[in-house]
Design an enzyme around this catalytic site. Structure first.
Site, short mmCIF file in Angstrom:
data_model
loop_
_atom_site.label_atom_id
_atom_site.label_comp_id
_atom_site.label_asym_id
_atom_site.label_seq_id
_atom_site.Cartn_x
_atom_site.Cartn_y
_atom_site.Cartn_z
N GLU A 253 0.89 -1.18 0.00
CA GLU A 253 0.00 0.00 0.00
C GLU A 253 0.91 1.22 0.00
O GLU A 253 1.36 1.67 1.05
CB GLU A 253 -0.88 0.00 1.26
CG GLU A 253 -1.84 -1.17 1.35
CD GLU A 253 -3.07 -0.99 0.47
OE1 GLU A 253 -3.27 0.11 -0.10
OE2 GLU A 253 -3.83 -1.96 0.34
N CYS A 287 -2.44 9.23 2.23
CA CYS A 287 -2.09 8.58 0.95
C CYS A 287 -3.13 8.95 -0.11
O CYS A 287 -2.82 8.99 -1.30
CB CYS A 287 -1.99 7.08 1.12
SG CYS A 287 -3.42 6.38 1.94
P1 NAD Z 1 8.12 5.29 4.70
O1 NAD Z 1 8.19 4.52 3.44
O2 NAD Z 1 9.21 6.23 5.03
O3 NAD Z 1 8.02 4.28 5.95
C1 NAD Z 1 6.97 3.35 6.06
C2 NAD Z 1 7.41 2.17 6.92
O4 NAD Z 1 8.35 1.38 6.20
C3 NAD Z 1 8.11 2.56 8.22
O5 NAD Z 1 7.68 1.67 9.23
C4 NAD Z 1 9.57 2.33 7.89
O6 NAD Z 1 10.38 2.07 9.02
C5 NAD Z 1 9.50 1.14 6.98
N1 NAD Z 1 10.60 0.96 6.02
C6 NAD Z 1 11.21 1.92 5.30
N2 NAD Z 1 12.11 1.36 4.46
C7 NAD Z 1 12.06 0.03 4.64
C8 NAD Z 1 12.73 -1.09 4.07
N3 NAD Z 1 13.66 -0.93 3.15
N4 NAD Z 1 12.39 -2.34 4.50
C9 NAD Z 1 11.44 -2.50 5.44
N5 NAD Z 1 10.78 -1.48 6.03
C10 NAD Z 1 11.07 -0.23 5.63
O7 NAD Z 1 6.71 6.06 4.69
P2 NAD Z 1 6.13 7.17 5.69
O8 NAD Z 1 6.85 8.45 5.48
O9 NAD Z 1 6.03 6.62 7.07
O10 NAD Z 1 4.61 7.29 5.14
C11 NAD Z 1 4.23 8.12 4.08
C12 NAD Z 1 4.08 7.33 2.79
O11 NAD Z 1 3.21 6.22 2.98
C13 NAD Z 1 3.45 8.15 1.69
O12 NAD Z 1 4.09 7.86 0.48
C14 NAD Z 1 2.00 7.65 1.66
O13 NAD Z 1 1.34 7.86 0.43
C15 NAD Z 1 2.19 6.22 1.98
N6 NAD Z 1 0.97 5.62 2.52
C16 NAD Z 1 0.25 4.78 1.73
C17 NAD Z 1 -0.94 4.25 2.19
C18 NAD Z 1 -1.79 3.35 1.33
O14 NAD Z 1 -2.68 2.72 1.87
N7 NAD Z 1 -1.54 3.26 0.03
C19 NAD Z 1 -1.38 4.54 3.49
C20 NAD Z 1 -0.61 5.38 4.28
C21 NAD Z 1 0.58 5.92 3.79
#
Ligand code: NAD
Length: 497
Positions: A253, A287
């Protein structure tokens, strides 16, 4: 304040007071908790325990498993105010939206409880006499959940409630920016488990407080058959190939770049309200935030002047004190927004808003006025997701052009059209219309209900969560052929004697 909320939800103070990692609220930049980040050994031990819990939990009949989720839903109802406020403290979203997130958790629990009596399979006609053929669904194993800061609790619950009734154990790595809400959810689930009794194994659900390395540890472990990851497209690009390399499954997601097509026949009063909620709500950090307004050239000036007026009335400020727009999550988010606006100006776009607000009152927080950016055509800046309240406004001449602009971005999460013309509406939701996972008519792109499947195409990752038949993702499929005759006929009429 946060301490008393945590205590009321029964979170052990040692979990959020004594650690060496500071949890900072975006409301004013102050420290609201200190947690301990887990190392690789600790994660490894948790995976082993999750496997053991799974082996016990899968034996409990599904409707009984539903009872645990029902009790969890009761806990959420009881603590809705506290958990909603904690969401605001940690993520900076306004209290109404924090409460809305908890309500989504309650709603998915209700859905999952019903689903626990409906984990159905299929019967299939066999070509062989005296044979039954069917398809069954079985629990999958420990499910690895990785979540983002901006919806710290609801997406976990969408996965957790269904995964639990489907007979799986849970390992949750929340965003390192929002660990306290995760600890609170875990405490509420623990209370539900105590009320449920011994059938719920210890460690059925565990929280891993850690940064991305902890997430990577989950992603690479073959004992975790499914990784459900919510976050940026950058994160998904790293996670997807690693899970695939070990033949695991993933639900992704990821980021969105959601558009609205605003046609000349639209009810503009409704449209302006929808734009406001979806473009500036959660300070543009959903998102499903509306990021692109594709408006017919004949109404563009009128829409822009109405929007300017509406934007002037937005109350920006402390999300717990009745504002409509709270802070950005941190300095990096603020810098990314300013960088995007600067780039837009250099490209000749007209930028309104976007300035820092309340810097005197909150020197360590980042409040901004939502920005409207008028551009002539869609460029790479507009095609990328800047996680802040920036609304790009693009003109169009006919519906084909509008749909083509709409779909010409890498992401494919949510979309909408405002029109009173049935041809336009139906075209938009048809096979030649929006290419997104969610396509709405006369409703903004954000604020989905639990009953539908939630997720998007292309760079959004292709995953689906929540309602519809999403529960199937948390189970493995098995085809069964049962011979109740006293013969052993082979399929395809093969003779082997
Ligand atoms: P992010 O990608 O920085 O982090 C999200 C999560 O992933 C965190 O828990 C982080 O520690 C983990 N993570 C990061 N890199 C990783 C890796 N290489 N391996 C495993 N885990 C890893 O995102 P954010 O800044 O917390 O959230 C914002 C983003 O999330 C925006 O792009 C938003 O659109 C998206 N989002 C999407 C949805 C959806 O349902 N499509 C919902 C909420 C947020």
């Amino acid at each position: 304040m946060v301490d008393s909320i945590m205590l009321r939800m029964g979170v052990a103070p040692s979990l959020y007071r004594d650690g060496n990692y500071k949890v900072v609220t975006p409301i004013d930049g102050s420290v609201i908790g200190r947690v301990t980040l887990e190392n690789a050994d600790a994660v490894e031990a948790r995976i082993t325990k999750a496997r053991q819990a799974f082996e016990q939990w899968r034996r409990v009949p599904a409707p009984r498993r539903g009872e645990l989720v029902r009790l969890f839903g009761e806990q959420l109802r009881q603590h809705k105010e506290d958990l909603g406020a904690l969401v605001s403290w940690e993520s900076g979203k306004i209290l109404q939206e924090g409460l809305g997130e908890v309500q989504e958790m309650i709603d998915i629990c209700d859905l999952a409880v019903g689903q626990s009596r409906q984990l159905y399979g299929l019967t299939i006609a066999s070509e062989r006499p005296g044979h039954h053929m069917r398809e069954s669904r079985h629990p999958l194993g420990p499910i690895g959940l990785i979540t983002a800061f901006n919806f710290p609790v609801a997406p976990w619950a969408w996965n957790a409630a269904l995964a639990l009734v489907c007979g799986n154990s849970l390992l949750w790595k929340p965003s390192e920016k929002t660990p306290l809400t995760a600890l609170a959810c875990q405490a509420l689930l623990d209370h539900a488990s105590e009320a449920f009794g011994d059938e719920a194994p210890a460690d059925l659900s565990q929280v891993i407080i850690g940064a991305r390395e902890a997430g990577e540890r989950l992603v690479d472990d073959p004992r975790i058959p499914l990784i459900s990851a919510t976050g940026s497209t950058r994160m998904g690009r790293e996670v997807a190939p690693r899970v695939a390399a070990r033949f695991g499954r993933s639900i992704l997601e990821l980021g969105g770049n959601n558009g609205m097509i605003l046609t000349p026949s639209a009810d503009l009063d409704m449209a302006v309200r929808a734009i406001l909620f979806s473009a500036v709500g959660t300070a543009g950090q959903r998102c499903t935030t509306l990021r692109r307004l594709i408006v017919h050239e004949s109404i563009k000036d009128e829409v822009l002047s109405r929007l300017e007026k509406a934007y002037q009335g937005i109350r920006i400020g402390n999300p717990l004190e009745g504002s409509l727009v709270g802070p950005l999550i941190d300095r990096a988010a603020f810098d990314a927004m300013q960088g995007a606006l600067e780039q837009a100006r250099q490209q000749g776009a007209k930028v309104r808003g976007g300035e820092r607000q309340l810097a005197d009152r909150y020197p360590d927080a980042h409040y901004v006025s939502p920005a409207i950016v008028e551009v002539d055509a869609q460029n790479d800046l507009v095609r990328s997701e800047t996680f802040a309240p920036i609304l790009y406004v693009l003109p169009y001449r006919d519906l084909d052009e509008a749909i083509s602009i709409h779909n010409d971005v890498p992401q494919g999460l949510s979309s909408c059209i405002f029109t009173t013309d049935v041809r336009e509406a139906e075209t938009f939701v048809s096979s030649v219309g929006s290419d997104c996972g969610i396509a709405n008519v006369n409703i903004g792109p954000s604020g989905a209900e639990i009953g539908g499947a939630f997720g998007g195409e292309k760079d959004t990752g292709g995953g689906r969560e929540s309602g519809s038949d999403v529960w199937k993702s948390y189970m493995r499929r098995q085809t069964n052929t049962v011979n109740y005759s006293s013969e052993l006929p082979l399929a395809q009429g093969i003779k082997f004697d």
